[in-house]
Structure formats: structure tokens, C-alpha cells
Write an enzyme that holds these catalytic residues in place. Structure first.
Site, PDB file in Angstrom:
ATOM      1  N   ASP A  54       0.816  -1.217   0.000  1.00 25.51           N
ATOM      2  CA  ASP A  54       0.000   0.000   0.000  1.00 25.51           C
ATOM      3  C   ASP A  54       0.856   1.276   0.000  1.00 25.51           C
ATOM      4  OD1 ASP A  54      -2.086  -1.882   0.422  1.00 25.51           O
ATOM      5  OD2 ASP A  54      -1.892  -1.673   2.595  1.00 25.51           O
ATOM      6  N   GLU A 270     -11.332  -0.089  -3.298  1.00 28.03           N
ATOM      7  CA  GLU A 270     -10.499   0.516  -2.242  1.00 28.03           C
ATOM      8  C   GLU A 270      -9.334   1.264  -2.907  1.00 28.03           C
ATOM      9  OE1 GLU A 270      -9.249  -2.908   0.012  1.00 28.03           O
ATOM     10  OE2 GLU A 270      -7.915  -3.628  -1.545  1.00 28.03           O
TER      11      GLU A 270
HETATM   12  O1  FUB Z   1      -3.134  -3.647   3.499  1.00 26.88           O
HETATM   13  C1  FUB Z   1      -4.413  -3.819   4.042  1.00 26.88           C
HETATM   14  C2  FUB Z   1      -5.462  -3.474   3.046  1.00 26.88           C
HETATM   15  O2  FUB Z   1      -5.304  -4.290   1.892  1.00 26.88           O
HETATM   16  C3  FUB Z   1      -5.381  -2.072   2.494  1.00 26.88           C
HETATM   17  O3  FUB Z   1      -5.887  -1.108   3.357  1.00 26.88           O
HETATM   18  C4  FUB Z   1      -6.120  -2.249   1.235  1.00 26.88           C
HETATM   19  O4  FUB Z   1      -6.013  -1.184   0.349  1.00 26.88           O
HETATM   20  C5  FUB Z   1      -5.528  -3.527   0.716  1.00 26.88           C
HETATM   21  O5  FUB Z   1      -4.292  -3.306   0.100  1.00 26.88           O
END
Ligand code: FUB
Length: 370
Positions: A54, A270
């Protein structure tokens, strides 16, 4: 794993400050790492001494700082809520230039130092204003839902150094929820937080405006309805509070209609990230269960944004989460895959150049090369 160890030892040097600097280098073609399917990777991990994901990259004072999640090896089976992503702290990566040595800085913020938090420090972002660095982070609070898990909120922490340590505010940002904060500052100096993520990120439970602790764990079964939207809220000048109630970030299809929930290759899941180029606002995001990074363009920070295409095809691993910066007159995509571990929850950050066509469109990048 044997390869990982060799690369780490060959490329690592302890710096005067005690942090670990890792030099990126290419392996000879015959020893080049390959995916489990035998494919060659487009680029190599930025660091191998810790697992990172991320990546939110920023240029502060001419230097590149990457604010990633810090993945840890927990024995939790993969599930749709992302319980396997049980991260407990953040560490900032820094480098003078892309392709140069990368420093893994000491712990910037630990979950034990956030009074309201319970677990899972997920994808962070950072910003700078008037001598202060701001770290924005999603983490579950202590209000348990039907799964016995805390509710995701977004916190803010500050430091005088881009690498921390950061001190967290005693409460989450009022009015914040869900996860994956990304702060964009426009040319007029106004800053906005984009945020949200469905499934484990709980955005579907906020569909009515208040949290439903017994709500669905997914967005499935509503294929003909407009897809759930990521959120945007303008920040106050203090950079620590919302100046307005969060609004939907609407993504329209090529016909000007809202992207539908059933369109899993287009709909928002997301990982929001926004940048401007050539007078356009680029809203970029992950499609989650179809594993694409997408982009949509608009003419202001709020949108609506019109879907344009894929930025990145699926990487090795379930999640795909990124950031995009301009540095040294080129554009760069920071992303992550699971090259080092081949486990969904143990990821590694990478970077590659992002190109634009003359009309501002982005040719899709393949994370593997032939
Ligand atoms: O790394 C945890 C979660 O997985 C992140 O917040 C999302 O964007 C996905 O990458």
C-alpha cells in the site's frame, strides 16, 4: 525464500543512523526471479528486509518518502474481511532518487501508542503543511461488530520529521470511517481526504450514513444498482479535521451512467489516489476482487469522474494498491505484489514508470514482462 535472503545480504548496508539501506540491483538473466507461473517481473522489490504494501509516495524537500503498510507474518488464514492483514506499526521508506538506495526508517507509529485503536494498521498516507508532517492511518477501534472486530476509523498523527516518530491524536478524525485515506492538496492550497474500501473496509455498512454493525460483509448481490462509492471530505486548514460531511466520489461509465455494482472490473473497491495533470483530475483506485488498478478523470476534486481504463493489470497476490507521483520530470507508479513470499498478506513495494499518451490517457501496465 533462498533468493530473498541472498538479495538482502548482498544489497544491505547499515547506515550511520542504524537504519538499513537496501540497494536495488538486477539479477543476471539466468537467475532472474520468476513468478510461480514462470513469468518475469516488471520491477524488483524496493526493500527486502521487511514486508511492505500500500505505498503512498510523496516528494518532500526533493527527497522521496514512501508511507507503506508494514506487513507481518501472522498465522491467520486468508478471508474476505482481510483478517490476515494484522499489521501493528508503520515504517517509512526514504530515497534520494528512484533506483537508488532505499532506507527503511525506524518505527514511525505503533498501534500501542494510539489510545483508541485495537488492531490492523492498514494503508496510510501522509501530507506536509507549515513545518508539520501528517500521517493518516486507518485502524480498527474498540467498538466491536457482529464479527467481534473493531470498526475502522481514520486517525491522524504528527511529526516534525517526514520519517517520524509521529504522535497520534487521542481520538480518530471526527466523522471518519472505513479505511485507505489519501490526502490530495490542490493548486489553491485546499486539501481533501479521499477514503473508503468495501468488504473488510466496511464501506457497505455505511450505505445509509450510519454504521450498521450487523450489515453485509460484501457488496455482492446488488449487480443492477449503482456501485458503492469511495468518499471525499475537504480538510480544515489544521489538516486534522473534516470541513464538511463526506460525499460520494461518483464514477460514471463511458455513457455517463453510474458504474454498476455488478461491473467488478470497473467499480470502486479501495485504494483511492488522486493527482492532477494537464488540467485534469485523475481519480485512481483498486477494483479489489478483479485485481485491477483503474483510473477515471474529472474536472474538479469532487468529480464526477468518468471511467477511462486500467492502469495496472493484476499483480501476483490478491490486493493491488498504489500511488502516483511526478518526480524528475517523469511519472511513477508505486505498487506492490507478493514476489518475495507468494503469500497474500506478505507483500513488497515496487515502482515503475507511468507513461501518458498525448491525449492524457494511460497505457495499461503489465506487472510481468515477456
Ligand atoms: O493492506 C491492508 C489493506 O489491503 C489495504 O488497506 C487495502 O487497500 C488492501 O491493500
Amino acid at each position: 525464500m533462498r533468493f530473498t535472503l541472498a538479495l538482502t545480504l548482498a544489497g544491505a548496508a547499515i547506515t550511520a543512523s542504524g537504519t538499513i539501506a537496501i540497494a536495488q540491483h538486477s539479477a543476471p538473466a539466468s537467475k532472474e526471479p520468476r513468478s510461480p507461473e514462470g513469468k518475469r517481473y516488471l520491477s524488483q522489490p524496493l526493500v527486502t528486509s521487511i514486508y511492505t504494501a500500500d505505498p503512498s509516495a510523496h516528494v518532500f524537500n526533493g527527497k522521496i518518502y514512501v508511507y507503506p503498510s508494514h506487513d507481518i507474518d501472522v498465522k491467520i488464514a486468508d478471508d474476505d474481511l482481510g483478517n490476515q492483514y494484522a499489521m501493528r506499526d508503520y515504517r517509512v521508506l526514504s530515497m534520494d532518487r528512484i533506483g537508488g538506495p532505499v532506507t527503511v526508517n525506524p518505527v514511525a507509529l505503533d498501534v500501542k501508542d494510539v489510545p483508541w485503536a485495537s488492531q490492523q494498521m492498514w494503508a496510510p498516507d501522509a501530507a506536509y503543511k507549515n513545518g508539520t508532517y501528517f500521517l493518516y492511518f486507518p485502524v480498527r477501534d474498540k467498538q466491536l461488530d457482529k464479527n467481534g472486530l473493531g470498526t475502522f476509523r481514520i486517525g491522524v498523527a504528527t511529526s516534525k520529521s517526514p520519517t517520524g516518530p509521529f504522535k497520534a491524536d487521542p481520538k480518530p478524525i471526527a466523522g471518519s470511517y472505513s479505511m485507505d485515506p489519501a490526502v490530495f492538496t490542490d493548486a489553491d492550497g485546499k486539501s481533501y481526504m479521499y477514503f473508503g474500501g468495501i468488504w473488510g473496509g466496511q464501506l457497505q455498512r455505511w450505505a445509509t450514513g450510519t454504521f450498521d454493525p450487523n450489515g453485509s460483509d460484501t457488496d455482492l448481490g446488488k449487480d443492477d444498482q449503482p456501485a458503492l462509492s469511495g468518499k471525499i471530505a475537504r480538510l480544515n486548514p489544521d489538516m486534522k479535521s473534516f470541513a464538511e460531511a463526506p460525499r460520494d466520489v461518483q464514477i460514471l461509465d463511458e455513457a455517463g451512467k453510474p458504474v454498476l455494482g455488478g461491473d467488478h472490473e470497473k467499480r470502486f473497491f479501495e485504494a483511492s489516489w488522486v493527482f492532477t495533470r494537464g488540467g485534469k483530475y485523475y481519480y485512481t483506485y483498486s477494483t479489489g476482487d478483479t485485481h485491477f488498478l483503474n483510473y477515471a478523470t474529472g474536472d474538479n476534486p469532487y468529480g464526477p469522474f468518468t471511467y477511462k481504463g486500467h492502469i495496472l493489470k493484476p499483480v501476483q497476490g490478491w490486493t493491488s494498491h498504489h500511488s502516483i507521483i511526478e518526480w524528475n520530470k517523469k511519472w511513477w507508479l508505486f505498487y506492490a505484489d507478493t514476489q518475495l513470499s507468494n503469500k497474500n498478506h506478505l507483500r513488497n513495494v515496487k515502482v515503475t514508470e507511468l507513461k501518458f499518451a498525448a491525449d492524457g490517457s494511460i497505457p495499461t501496465i503489465d506487472p510481468f514482462v515477456n
